[in-house]
Design a protein around this motif. Structure first.
Motif, PDB file in Angstrom:
ATOM      1  N   HIS A  52       0.815  -1.219   0.000  1.00 57.41           N
ATOM      2  CA  HIS A  52       0.000   0.000   0.000  1.00 57.41           C
ATOM      3  C   HIS A  52       0.846   1.266   0.000  1.00 57.41           C
ATOM      4  N   VAL A  53       2.137   1.131   0.279  1.00 59.13           N
ATOM      5  CA  VAL A  53       2.974   2.327   0.388  1.00 59.13           C
ATOM      6  C   VAL A  53       3.142   3.030  -0.954  1.00 59.13           C
ATOM      7  N   ARG A  56       1.065   6.124  -1.193  1.00 62.72           N
ATOM      8  CA  ARG A  56       1.553   7.245  -0.385  1.00 62.72           C
ATOM      9  C   ARG A  56       2.772   7.901  -1.047  1.00 62.72           C
ATOM     10  N   ASN A  59       1.216   9.977  -3.932  1.00 58.32           N
ATOM     11  CA  ASN A  59       0.266  11.048  -3.605  1.00 58.32           C
ATOM     12  C   ASN A  59       0.722  11.984  -2.494  1.00 58.32           C
ATOM     13  N   ILE A  60       1.651  11.523  -1.658  1.00 55.09           N
ATOM     14  CA  ILE A  60       2.053  12.333  -0.501  1.00 55.09           C
ATOM     15  C   ILE A  60       3.547  12.642  -0.530  1.00 55.09           C
ATOM     16  N   TYR A  61       4.372  11.588  -0.474  1.00 57.46           N
ATOM     17  CA  TYR A  61       5.801  11.796  -0.253  1.00 57.46           C
ATOM     18  C   TYR A  61       6.496  12.454  -1.441  1.00 57.46           C
ATOM     19  N   ASP A  70       6.818   9.125   6.490  1.00 56.05           N
ATOM     20  CA  ASP A  70       6.641   8.479   7.796  1.00 56.05           C
ATOM     21  C   ASP A  70       7.804   7.517   8.044  1.00 56.05           C
ATOM     22  N   ASP A  73       7.335   3.882   7.098  1.00 54.37           N
ATOM     23  CA  ASP A  73       7.426   3.629   5.663  1.00 54.37           C
ATOM     24  C   ASP A  73       8.866   3.719   5.185  1.00 54.37           C
TER      25      ASP A  73
END
Length: 571
Positions: A52-53, A56, A59-61, A70, A73
């Motif tokens: 699932h990472v 992220r 979309n985020i990192y 995080d 992660d």
């Protein structure tokens, strides 16, 4: 009756109940009911499937930058996407074990491009080279598991890199992590005249069905696979978690002999035969059965005992086969023969005839170190001389397939200008190295650059030694984890900090001698206190090789000589 005297009662031994038998400490095996995580890694995998990472990252990192990642992660789930933080520059090897992970982390990543069976098109190789040139400061290493590793990757660039790779059928999914990693395959599958059986369809089935699937994305530890139908045994099957080795059954014909439980690191073990014959169309199912067994029965309590080799060692192959057949495959496997021994070199260096009348050309860089620019030029050269297919190997080498007779010489000459030699010296051909302290957070000493200078030195110093019919492999590793297979090398060099004659702390290597696979399968001879400073490696190898050539019996291999040599002759 009078009550007993109080003094007498006080000295009478008290009646003790027998102690309750201690319950065996659980090893975290799911199949036995131990589902509660027993360490931080298992908790992380339970809390969120590592696959699932990717969302992220996209979309985020990649938008928020390194500081938005995080920690769970960063040092855990990123591995499932082929990403590790690389070592912060300037940290001395003597401090590797003393610092916390966040102190070793750089803000850049190593990215591992997954190349199952080492199969590449010229277009794919060119794209890897372009990614390296544009996003990785032109770094590229061919690994001993047929992948290509890049460095200096920024998190902001990862989605764009994935888009480029996936557009040509490449990916980084499960290139690292506690999951099924790249599937090793013979680099000459489908083209070699001496091939027993082509394992490519089985490899493709495994990749298509299971890689990127949550069915096997949470294993106790990494899981390494090798599948080859070559009689050369060209995928180091003895040291994989599972291996399918081409054999001919006297009744059923070509198929595979199934091995389990191999692996190196700090507690090396050779794989063991289950004694079964598996037809090509059942390899993927048998593979999934073994992986499922490992997922459910593998040890999850202690990371250093979580590889399948420990389960196989504790159970034995008879119990392992019984559980595999009864609980996972629901059928009895066919008994089968052992593979025939191969007595020559296992690699594919040089020019060799294919079954279709064309040729493949195998060439060696030193310890797999190339560059993005070099890979682009190799892709161009392959196309210029009529080839669209290439292969990486477990010896950190590269093959170009489908070369016509009248194109061979031109290709060989062109590759040599790029640092890839089709007729290398034994020292260039059989020297391997891990990533080392340049980028690896576990390393203690430098390896890639030292391998290059050592090869150049040996090519000069040992030029008077005729080519040996028993070549000597030298493997350099920056730490005890044996990524460069130090225990199975003729001369295995394990990095450490040592004290030199002047009392200074300097980079050095502990020496393992006489390891090997195949005829000399074993982990060699480790002499007490035999350490060599990095700067003195040339002197040491020169001295040992000359002793070997002086003392060897006719046809004797280096490992055989090491086993009988006096300790003084190995110093």
């Amino acid at each position: 009756m009078a009550p007993p005297d109080s003094a007498t009662a006080a000295t009478r031994p008290a009646t003790r109940r027998p102690a309750a038998p201690k319950r065996p400490r659980g090893e975290g095996q799911w199949a036995l009911g131990y589902r509660e995580p027993l360490n931080a890694n298992e908790r992380s995998k339970r809390d969120d499937d590592a696959l699932h990472v990717r969302a992220r990252i996209e979309n985020i990192y990649s938008k928020g930058g390194f500081d938005s990642i995080d920690p769970g992660d960063l040092r855990g789930r990123f591995r499932w996407m082929g990403l590790y933080t690389q070592r912060k520059p300037g940290i001395d090897g003597g401090r590797t074990g003393a610092l916390e992970p966040e102190e070793l982390d750089d803000r850049y990543f190593m990215m591992r491009v997954r190349i199952d069976s080492g199969a590449l098109t010229s277009q794919q190789l060119r794209v890897i080279g372009e990614v390296s040139r544009d996003h990785a400061r032109d770094t590229a290493d061919i690994t001993d598991r047929q992948n290509v590793q890049l460095h200096w990757i920024q998190i902001e660039d990862v989605p764009a890199i994935w888009e480029k790779l996936e557009a040509v059928g490449l990916y980084t999914t499960e290139a690292c992590g506690d999951c099924p990693r790249v599937v090793l395959g013979s680099p000459v599958a489908g083209i070699a005249a001496d091939e027993i059986i082509d394992g490519t369809p089985a490899i493709q089935q495994i990749v298509d069905r299971y890689i990127g699937s949550e069915e096997f994305s949470n294993l106790p530890r990494k899981f390494k696979t090798a599948i080859s139908g070559s009689p050369r045994h060209d995928v180091v099957h003895e040291i994989n978690d599972i291996a399918f080795v081409g054999v001919r059954h006297p009744e059923h014909g070509p198929g595979f002999d199934l091995w389990v439980g191999g692996g190196l690191s700090t507690n090396p073990k050779l794989g063991q035969r289950l004694g079964v014959w598996v037809p090509l169309d059942e390899v993927a199912d048998a593979w999934a059965g073994v992986v499922g067994l490992f997922r459910d029965y593998g040890y999850r309590r202690l990371r250093h005992r979580a590889r399948i080799k420990f389960l196989v060692a504790d159970w034995g192959v008879e119990k392992f086969r019984e559980v595999l057949e009864s609980e996972y495959l629901k059928r009895t496997l066919v008994d089968g023969p052992a593979p025939e021994a191969w007595t020559g070199a296992r690699d594919h260096i040089g020019v060799h005839r294919q079954t279709d009348g064309r040729n493949y050309v195998g060439a060696a860089a030193i310890a797999g170190r190339v560059s993005g620019s070099t890979l682009i030029k190799v892709a161009d050269a392959a196309e210029q001389f009529g080839s669209l297919r290439l292969r990486t190997t477990v010896q950190q080498q590269l093959l170009v397939l489908d070369v016509a007779d009248d194109k061979v010489d031109g290709l060989v000459d062109q590759l040599k200008t790029l640092g890839l030699h089709a007729d290398p010296t034994p020292w260039r051909r059989f020297t391997m190295a891990c990533t080392g302290i340049e980028f690896c957070k576990l390393a203690i000493v430098e390896t890639k650059g030292r391998a290059a200078t050592l090869v150049a030195e040996l090519e000069q110093r040992l030029a008077d030694i005729p080519d040996l019919d028993s070549p000597i492999a030298i493997h350099l590793n920056g730490c005890p984890n044996a990524c460069a297979r130090t225990q199975t090398a003729d001369i295995g060099l394990k990095g450490q900090i040592m004290t030199d004659a002047d009392g200074n702390q300097v980079p050095g290597f502990q020496v393992h001698l006489g390891g090997g696979l195949g005829l000399d399968a074993g982990f060699g001879r480790k002499l007490r206190g035999l350490k060599v400073a990095s700067k003195d490696l040339g002197d040491y190898v020169d001295r040992v090789v000359r002793q070997f050539t002086k003392q060897r019996d006719s046809g004797e291999r280096f490992a055989q000589w090491v086993a009988r040599a006096d300790e003084a002759d190995l110093q």
